[in-house]
Design a protein around this motif. Structure first.
Motif: not given
Length: 541
Positions: A77-80, A85-90, A122-126, A151-154
């Protein structure tokens, strides 16, 4: 480390406690293992302590070297995008605070935004950033509601990590991704895992197979059904709810003769969810014998004659004979029969009337609550929108509910059978008439983000409560729900509510400040959610 200690390494003490004991007694009285008595014994003890310290800090027990793990699988899958990615870490770094909207301060609760962020990603497939996987798995470990989306995202790398850390083994159980998990086309592997796998692995395998090949999953279960334990049969049978169809009826009819009462009850429930099943027809005949229209009075009235006994046939079809404490046997049996009877059979049994006309009929001898409650359960089980509408009634009804709904929880379940737009319009009408105090459970069944009618109704009701000087903390649950569910586009309508209002004489002390603070947090959260979605939307090429 000295050569003497290194050469003696295989015979060094196995535990830190032995080293401490030797130090306390003194090397004159107790010589360290692997060292000779004499002036070098204290040095050997210190060397051994140093080596043991390194071992302890390494976090691993001494053992033969294990094979190197295989490389982590690739995630195609394509990367964030970097901002996402920064928002996820936050979001992952935030610690959960007080649940709901009862906390103070204008700062958003970031952990409560993580489920929506995961759903959007997940909806965007990242694909998940590799560095975020440990924190993501830790978050999913602590919150079971996060696990499916996390788990789907991971992705596949999370399963690779879970095989290396016992704390994350839930990921293998949740996805059926154990080391021996077969692929979807590996028929021999599927049969082998079904025969030899752990219970959690078998449950995950059956659920996954049922979602893509319902008949294959049913055949797999039928092959070992007679040898399974009763509690396992119950769990396996529950998997047939996924993509239930008339093809499952022969297997479920056999399960009606199971030696476990719980298995029989579950099989009967599933069969009654199939309106065309033989069990549903048997229940329709029994229920029809108990309910009829009486035309002898001034107006047609539903007359009820509850069963006088629970015979063997009724028990085989899932009717529980023993009533709960405080419940009459006959009303208990009647409720089960009506609940399991196909709702489409009632119009032809009751004079061709529509569901609305049937629900509007008076019911003799105080049987209305019991009869309507059973119809409510049937509408939810059979996902019958027409009967749900009839039982809900108009949202503006003065009794704050439909003629058949006996509780807010039941209304929420009935609403769940309606299409999302219709559901939103009904809840909005309910809020406009009855306010927010009765609507919290109903809001929970509305699609997220809330449709415009629901959003407007909630904001208007909160504004009215604020202007009236209402006790603000009683609305904290709704406010917390609005932070997660209100459409971010509604934030502009809230700007006028951020100022501290003048408090009426009868207002709760400090209510104005609380309302201003709560609306500020709501606006900040909505804008943050809008930014999250923007960050997850890659620019157009």
């Amino acid at each position: 480390m000295s050569r003497t200690t290194a050469d003696a390494d295989p015979s060094l003490p196995d535990t830190w406690e032995e080293l401490v004991t030797t130090a306390l007694l003194g090397t004159d009285r107790r010589t360290p293992a692997g060292a000779a008595p004499g002036p070098r014994a204290p040095l050997a003890l210190l060397d051994a302590a140093a080596l043991a310290t390194v071992r302890r800090r390494a976090g691993l027990r001494p053992a033969p070297a294990a094979p190197r793990p295989e490389r982590a699988p690739e995630d195609p899958r394509p990367p964030l995008p970097p901002a996402a990615a920064r928002r996820l870490a936050m979001l992952l770094a935030d610690r959960p605070g007080t649940p709901g909207g009862g906390r103070r301060g204008a700062a958003p609760d970031l952990m409560e935004l993580l489920p929506q962020w995961l759903a959007a990603a997940n909806a965007r497939g990242f694909a998940a950033p590799p560095a975020a996987l440990p924190a993501l798995l830790d978050a999913a470990r602590g919150r079971t509601d996060l696990r499916p989306a996390a788990l789907r995202f991971a992705g596949p790398r999370a399963l690779w990590l879970a095989r290396l850390n016992p704390d994350w083994r839930f990921a293998l159980r949740s996805t059926g991704g154990g080391p021996s998990a077969p692929g979807p086309h590996d028929k021999d592997g599927i049969r082998r895992l079904w025969r030899e796998g752990l219970f959690a692995e078998r449950v995950a395998l059956l659920a996954a197979l049922r979602s893509r090949e319902p008949a294959a999953a049913r055949d797999l279960l039928a092959a070992t059904w007679a040898t399974e334990r009763a509690e396992d049969r119950l769990m396996f049978l529950d998997s047939l709810r996924t993509r239930l169809s008339p093809d499952d009826e022969p297997f479920l009819e056999q399960a009606l003769a199971d030696r476990s009462r719980n298995v029989r009850a579950t099989a009967a429930e599933l069969l009654s969810s199939l309106p065309g099943s033989a069990l549903a027809e048997r229940m329709a005949v029994r229920a029809g014998a108990c309910v009829a229209v009486d035309h002898t009075g001034d107006v047609p009235t539903i007359a009820v004659e509850a069963p006088h006994e629970c015979d063997a046939g009724m028990e085989r079809d899932g009717v529980v004979a023993k009533a709960p404490a405080g419940r009459g046997e006959r009303s208990w049996w009647l409720g089960q029969l009506v609940e399991a009877a196909p709702l489409d059979s009632w119009p032809r049994r009751l004079g061709g009337r529509t569901p609305e006309e049937i629900v509007a009929l008076p019911v003799a001898d105080d049987w209305q609550a019991e009869l309507h409650a059973a119809w409510c359960r049937a509408a939810v089980r059979q996902r019958n929108a027409a009967w749900s509408r009839a039982l809900l009634g108009e949202p503006s009804a003065p009794e704050a509910g439909g003629p058949g709904a006996v509780s807010l929880a039941e209304r929420a379940q009935l609403l769940g059978t309606l299409e999302a737009g219709e559901r939103a319009r009904w809840v909005a009408g309910f809020i406009e008439t009855h306010g927010l105090s009765e609507a919290f459970q109903l809001l929970g069944v509305c699609a997220v983000p809330w449709a415009a009618p629901v959003g407007r109704a909630v904001v208007d009701a909160l504004n009215i409560a604020r202007d009236a000087g209402s006790y603000p903390w009683s609305f904290s649950g709704v406010m917390g729900l609005a932070e997660r569910c209100l459409d971010p586009s509604e934030s502009g309508r809230l700007d006028a509510l951020l100022a501290i209002p003048d408090e009426p004489e009868n207002a709760s002390p400090g209510a104005g400040g609380y309302w201003s603070e709560a609306f500020q947090r709501l606006v900040t959260t909505l804008r943050l959610r809008a930014a999250m979605l923007t960050e997850l939307t890659p620019p157009s090429p």
